[in-house]
Design an enzyme around this catalytic site. Structure first.
Site, mmCIF file in Angstrom:
data_model
loop_
_atom_site.group_PDB
_atom_site.id
_atom_site.type_symbol
_atom_site.label_atom_id
_atom_site.label_comp_id
_atom_site.label_asym_id
_atom_site.label_seq_id
_atom_site.Cartn_x
_atom_site.Cartn_y
_atom_site.Cartn_z
ATOM 1 N N TYR A 185 3.808 4.860 -16.102
ATOM 2 C CA TYR A 185 4.591 5.502 -14.909
ATOM 3 C C TYR A 185 4.790 7.038 -15.678
ATOM 4 C CZ TYR A 185 8.003 2.939 -12.317
ATOM 5 O OH TYR A 185 8.935 1.466 -11.039
ATOM 6 N N THR A 226 -7.903 7.533 4.698
ATOM 7 C CA THR A 226 -7.518 6.578 3.475
ATOM 8 C C THR A 226 -9.033 5.934 2.676
ATOM 9 O OG1 THR A 226 -8.387 4.983 5.071
ATOM 10 C CG2 THR A 226 -5.952 5.360 4.693
ATOM 11 N N LYS A 243 -12.123 2.690 3.642
ATOM 12 C CA LYS A 243 -12.716 2.511 4.770
ATOM 13 C C LYS A 243 -14.008 3.033 4.652
ATOM 14 C CE LYS A 243 -8.061 2.058 7.549
ATOM 15 N NZ LYS A 243 -7.145 2.649 7.559
ATOM 16 N N ARG A 299 -8.526 0.901 -1.995
ATOM 17 C CA ARG A 299 -6.911 0.747 -1.258
ATOM 18 C C ARG A 299 -6.355 1.841 -1.471
ATOM 19 N NH1 ARG A 299 -6.151 -2.407 3.258
ATOM 20 N NH2 ARG A 299 -7.849 -3.312 2.809
ATOM 21 N N GLU A 350 6.197 10.136 -12.199
ATOM 22 C CA GLU A 350 6.720 10.383 -11.120
ATOM 23 C C GLU A 350 6.573 11.648 -11.643
ATOM 24 O OE1 GLU A 350 10.405 8.158 -11.645
ATOM 25 O OE2 GLU A 350 10.277 7.392 -9.603
ATOM 26 N N ASP A 409 -5.776 12.308 11.964
ATOM 27 C CA ASP A 409 -5.585 10.949 10.569
ATOM 28 C C ASP A 409 -6.890 10.073 10.738
ATOM 29 O OD1 ASP A 409 -5.938 8.325 10.016
ATOM 30 O OD2 ASP A 409 -3.738 7.827 10.749
HETATM 31 N N1 DSN Z 1 -5.415 -1.790 9.872
HETATM 32 C C1 DSN Z 1 -6.574 -0.574 9.975
HETATM 33 C C2 DSN Z 1 -6.940 -1.200 11.266
HETATM 34 O O1 DSN Z 1 -7.716 -1.936 11.081
HETATM 35 O O2 DSN Z 1 -7.797 -0.164 11.749
HETATM 36 C C3 DSN Z 1 -5.734 0.878 10.182
HETATM 37 O O3 DSN Z 1 -4.039 1.079 9.715
#
Ligand code: DSN
Length: 429
Positions: A57, A229, A232, A238, A59, A203
């Site tokens: 933890y 993120t 990707k 993730r 925080e 984004d």
């Molecule tokens: N679910 C993702 C995508 O496939 O683009 C976006 O968060």
């Protein structure tokens, strides 16, 4: 069965979960993954993500935690923060958002009061759920106005976006999308935001890796906030992160914790630090260049076979195929391709009248197959397999031969050690 938490591995402790994980490993090894938002993280990332840091933890933030014993987790969070600042050239970073949605939520909490207006891309034109969809927190908590795409060019129309902004006076403008195949003009968005006194958030969850690789315009110099993120095109664990100007730093941090999250996922933050280190290598830049080259090659192949490509092409890691002229739905295409070992996702195309669970198109992306080592020359084969499957959906023998070809091709690009047959040990034997 005696529970010995120090000695018992997963296979012994929970054979059902262990088997499911082995099956997932086999599935990942044996399929051609063209899902634009997925990738394969490195063994180093997996090791950090699966580490004892899941136990802690923490925080708060490094040096100011609400728990004792935070020395090692402070080390990894500081590493992640320092590396992200260097990698993206930004003033302030927060690496605690559990995912991209939480990163977006923290920015909205920073930039908007409840009920205030934000403007973002329409989900049905390629925007994300958290860009103000009515059934998402973003659409429930804020007044959202959407911009779409030009019906002819299927591209962003910056004059039209400026007109909507002038009329609706949003306090926050969001640029970025989940299914837009072209690069985005962030200078144009900055100008629009300034013209109405709005803040600008980009984004870059999808194209963050391309930005690091220098193959997509960089939003950081133009934006008040950038969200992303790590799983990707960044090819890490993730998770989400926020970049912002120094002046917003304390408010962004407070929005993430204690505003909307409790304890940060320190194992995920350790893995994000590894991801950022990997992204600093020259190899990562070459990887990003190859993602885009592969995407163009695959897109060209589909176009040459007569398929209609949304916007006529791609600048990024993904493209959209409009299947409506063929009479095949996105769902049918997704299913038949899955049956031969190729994963894509059904996706609406701009101004699609087909229901979202069916859709009139598919989205195809190259980050994952590029990680496996595929080159533009391999896109000829992949494209041919996709096209043959789509043109022979009811011909089992044609589909069978594609199945064998997919297996042979993917077998030449080993993943995580290469074995495709897992050795499942059943402790009950
Ligand atoms: N679910 C993702 C995508 O496939 O683009 C976006 O968060």
């Amino acid at each position: 069965m005696e529970f010995q938490y120090e000695e018992s591995g997963l296979v012994w402790m929970d054979p059902e979960v262990s088997t499911a994980i082995e099956m997932e490993l086999d599935r990942e090894r044996e399929n051609v993954n063209l899902i634009a938002s997925e990738n394969y993280s490195s063994m180093a990332v997996l090791e950090a993500q699966g580490s004892v840091m899941t136990n802690k933890y923490a925080e708060g933030y490094p040096g100011r935690r609400y728990y004792s014993g935070c020395g090692p987790v402070d080390m990894v969070e500081n590493l992640a923060l320092g590396r992200a600042r260097e990698l993206f050239g930004c003033e302030h970073v927060n690496v605690q958002p559990h995912a991209g949605s939480q990163a977006n939520m923290a920015v909205y909490m920073t930039a908007l009061e409840l009920g205030e207006t934000m403007m973002a891309m329409d989900l049905r034109c390629g925007g994300h759920l958290t860009h103000g969809a009515t059934f998402n927190f973003s659409g429930m908590l804020y007044r959202t106005v959407h911009y779409g795409l030009d019906r002819e060019t299927e591209r962003l129309d910056y004059d039209r976006i400026a007109d909507i902004a002038a009329r609706e006076k949003p306090r926050l403008i969001v640029a970025g999308a989940s299914a837009y195949p072209r690069s985005i003009d962030f200078a144009a968005f900055r100008e629009i935001a300034d013209s109405v006194g709005a803040a600008l958030m980009v984004d870059m969850a999808h194209f963050g890796g391309l930005v690091v690789g220098g193959v997509h315009p960089d939003p950081v110099p133009y934006s008040d906030f950038v969200t992303g993120t790590t799983h990707k095109t960044m090819r890490g664990p993730r998770g989400g992160f926020i970049l912002c100007r120094e002046a917003y730093g304390p408010r962004v941090d407070a929005a993430v914790f204690p505003g909307m999250q409790g304890g940060p996922l320190m194992h995920a933050i350790a893995a994000k630090a590894v991801c950022f280190k990997e992204a600093m290598s020259p190899e990562f830049k070459e990887y990003q260049e190859r993602i885009v080259a592969n995407c163009r090659a695959l897109c060209d192949k589909m176009a040459s076979e007569g398929f209609r490509i949304v916007t006529g092409g791609t600048d990024t890691h993904l493209f959209l195929v409009d299947l409506r002229p063929t009479g095949i739905t996105g769902r049918e295409a997704q299913d038949v391709l899955e049956s031969v070992g190729i994963n894509v996702n059904k996706n609406e195309v701009p101004y699609d009248e087909t229901p979202p669970t069916v859709t009139g198109g598919i989205r195809i992306g190259t980050p994952a197959i590029t990680t496996r080592g595929m080159q533009p020359v391999d896109m000829e084969d992949i494209g041919r397999m996709i096209v043959t499957a789509l043109k022979n959906m009811d011909d089992e023998s044609a589909l069978n031969s594609i199945r064998s070809e997919v297996k042979e091709l993917i077998g030449s690009f080993p993943l995580y050690g290469g074995e495709t047959e897992s050795s499942r040990i059943d402790p009950r034997d």
